[in-house]
Design a protein around this motif. Sequence first.
Motif, PDB file in Angstrom:
ATOM      1  N   VAL A   5      -4.682   6.353   0.949  1.00  0.00           N
ATOM      2  CA  VAL A   5      -5.172   5.162   0.633  1.00  0.00           C
ATOM      3  C   VAL A   5      -5.667   4.712  -0.114  1.00  0.00           C
ATOM      4  CG1 VAL A   5      -6.873   3.080   1.940  1.00  0.00           C
ATOM      5  CG2 VAL A   5      -6.079   5.035   3.018  1.00  0.00           C
ATOM      6  N   VAL A   6      -6.587   5.542  -1.183  1.00  0.00           N
ATOM      7  CA  VAL A   6      -7.178   5.196  -2.685  1.00  0.00           C
ATOM      8  C   VAL A   6      -5.774   5.390  -3.485  1.00  0.00           C
ATOM      9  CG1 VAL A   6      -8.599   6.240  -4.151  1.00  0.00           C
ATOM     10  CG2 VAL A   6      -9.142   6.056  -2.592  1.00  0.00           C
ATOM     11  N   THR A   8      -2.628   4.736  -3.181  1.00  0.00           N
ATOM     12  CA  THR A   8      -1.891   3.617  -2.731  1.00  0.00           C
ATOM     13  C   THR A   8      -2.228   2.334  -3.714  1.00  0.00           C
ATOM     14  OG1 THR A   8      -1.289   4.784  -0.584  1.00  0.00           O
ATOM     15  CG2 THR A   8      -0.409   1.981  -0.790  1.00  0.00           C
ATOM     16  N   LEU A   9      -3.549   1.908  -3.421  1.00  0.00           N
ATOM     17  CA  LEU A   9      -4.424   1.148  -3.940  1.00  0.00           C
ATOM     18  C   LEU A   9      -4.638   1.556  -5.397  1.00  0.00           C
ATOM     19  CD1 LEU A   9      -7.086   0.723  -1.971  1.00  0.00           C
ATOM     20  CD2 LEU A   9      -4.781  -0.790  -1.894  1.00  0.00           C
ATOM     21  N   THR A  10      -4.544   2.836  -5.949  1.00  0.00           N
ATOM     22  CA  THR A  10      -4.445   3.139  -7.656  1.00  0.00           C
ATOM     23  C   THR A  10      -3.123   2.771  -8.121  1.00  0.00           C
ATOM     24  OG1 THR A  10      -6.341   4.664  -6.915  1.00  0.00           O
ATOM     25  CG2 THR A  10      -4.864   4.547  -9.703  1.00  0.00           C
ATOM     26  N   LEU A  11      -2.021   3.039  -7.563  1.00  0.00           N
ATOM     27  CA  LEU A  11      -0.822   2.819  -8.169  1.00  0.00           C
ATOM     28  C   LEU A  11      -0.373   1.496  -7.949  1.00  0.00           C
ATOM     29  CD1 LEU A  11       1.322   5.671  -5.919  1.00  0.00           C
ATOM     30  CD2 LEU A  11       0.743   5.387  -8.825  1.00  0.00           C
ATOM     31  N   PHE A  12      -0.906   0.350  -7.285  1.00  0.00           N
ATOM     32  CA  PHE A  12      -0.411  -0.789  -6.525  1.00  0.00           C
ATOM     33  C   PHE A  12      -1.735  -1.051  -8.744  1.00  0.00           C
ATOM     34  CE2 PHE A  12       0.367  -0.624  -2.420  1.00  0.00           C
ATOM     35  CZ  PHE A  12       1.913  -1.123  -2.572  1.00  0.00           C
ATOM     36  N   GLY A  13      -2.800  -0.939  -8.641  1.00  0.00           N
ATOM     37  CA  GLY A  13      -3.929  -1.247  -9.760  1.00  0.00           C
ATOM     38  C   GLY A  13      -2.699  -1.445 -10.745  1.00  0.00           C
ATOM     39  N   ALA A  40       7.992   0.876  -6.961  1.00  0.00           N
ATOM     40  CA  ALA A  40       8.932   1.538  -6.673  1.00  0.00           C
ATOM     41  C   ALA A  40       8.074   3.061  -5.539  1.00  0.00           C
ATOM     42  CB  ALA A  40       9.890   1.981  -6.648  1.00  0.00           C
ATOM     43  N   LEU A  41       7.420   3.234  -7.356  1.00  0.00           N
ATOM     44  CA  LEU A  41       6.706   5.024  -6.587  1.00  0.00           C
ATOM     45  C   LEU A  41       5.352   4.195  -5.251  1.00  0.00           C
ATOM     46  CD1 LEU A  41       5.645   7.357  -6.653  1.00  0.00           C
ATOM     47  CD2 LEU A  41       4.275   6.970  -8.771  1.00  0.00           C
ATOM     48  N   SER A  42       4.576   2.644  -5.745  1.00  0.00           N
ATOM     49  CA  SER A  42       3.752   2.258  -4.691  1.00  0.00           C
ATOM     50  C   SER A  42       4.143   2.485  -4.013  1.00  0.00           C
ATOM     51  CB  SER A  42       3.228   1.061  -5.857  1.00  0.00           C
ATOM     52  OG  SER A  42       2.972   0.902  -7.185  1.00  0.00           O
ATOM     53  N   LEU A  43       5.084   1.713  -3.496  1.00  0.00           N
ATOM     54  CA  LEU A  43       5.788   1.431  -2.014  1.00  0.00           C
ATOM     55  C   LEU A  43       6.461   3.017  -1.613  1.00  0.00           C
ATOM     56  CD1 LEU A  43       8.191  -1.583  -2.687  1.00  0.00           C
ATOM     57  CD2 LEU A  43       5.897  -1.404  -1.863  1.00  0.00           C
ATOM     58  N   ALA A  48       4.941   6.699   2.663  1.00  0.00           N
ATOM     59  CA  ALA A  48       4.434   7.522   3.353  1.00  0.00           C
ATOM     60  C   ALA A  48       3.229   7.792   4.114  1.00  0.00           C
ATOM     61  CB  ALA A  48       4.648   8.530   2.536  1.00  0.00           C
ATOM     62  N   LEU A  49       2.180   7.359   3.836  1.00  0.00           N
ATOM     63  CA  LEU A  49       1.009   6.664   3.981  1.00  0.00           C
ATOM     64  C   LEU A  49       1.269   6.037   5.934  1.00  0.00           C
ATOM     65  CD1 LEU A  49      -1.967   6.582   4.005  1.00  0.00           C
ATOM     66  CD2 LEU A  49      -1.436   4.548   3.205  1.00  0.00           C
ATOM     67  N   ILE A  50       1.521   5.030   5.634  1.00  0.00           N
ATOM     68  CA  ILE A  50       1.980   4.270   7.166  1.00  0.00           C
ATOM     69  C   ILE A  50       2.711   4.975   7.786  1.00  0.00           C
ATOM     70  CG2 ILE A  50       3.137   2.825   8.725  1.00  0.00           C
ATOM     71  CD1 ILE A  50       2.835   0.816   5.852  1.00  0.00           C
ATOM     72  N   THR A  51       3.742   5.958   7.684  1.00  0.00           N
ATOM     73  CA  THR A  51       4.729   6.616   8.203  1.00  0.00           C
ATOM     74  C   THR A  51       3.608   8.010   8.511  1.00  0.00           C
ATOM     75  OG1 THR A  51       6.390   6.588   7.412  1.00  0.00           O
ATOM     76  CG2 THR A  51       5.970   8.333   8.614  1.00  0.00           C
TER      77      THR A  51
END
Length: 58
Positions: A5-6, A8-13, A40-43, A48-51
């Motif tokens: 989760v961290v 993913t949020l870091t990549l969006f940031g 694209a990397l963030s998505l 992958a996290l949701i899966t």
Amino acid sequence: MIISVVLTLTLFGATTWSALQQPLARRPAFHHRLTGALLALSLTVAAALITTVLVAHP
């Protein structure tokens, strides 16, 4: 799980920060490619996290 989760949020940031820091007028093609690649990397990481959550906790 918390690390994912961290990450993913870091990549969006990082995508947001990169889009705001790169001067668009000087090199617009580079700006669009960099922002698109980070998005694209963030998505991908988010998918992958949701899966992982769906598979681990049916």
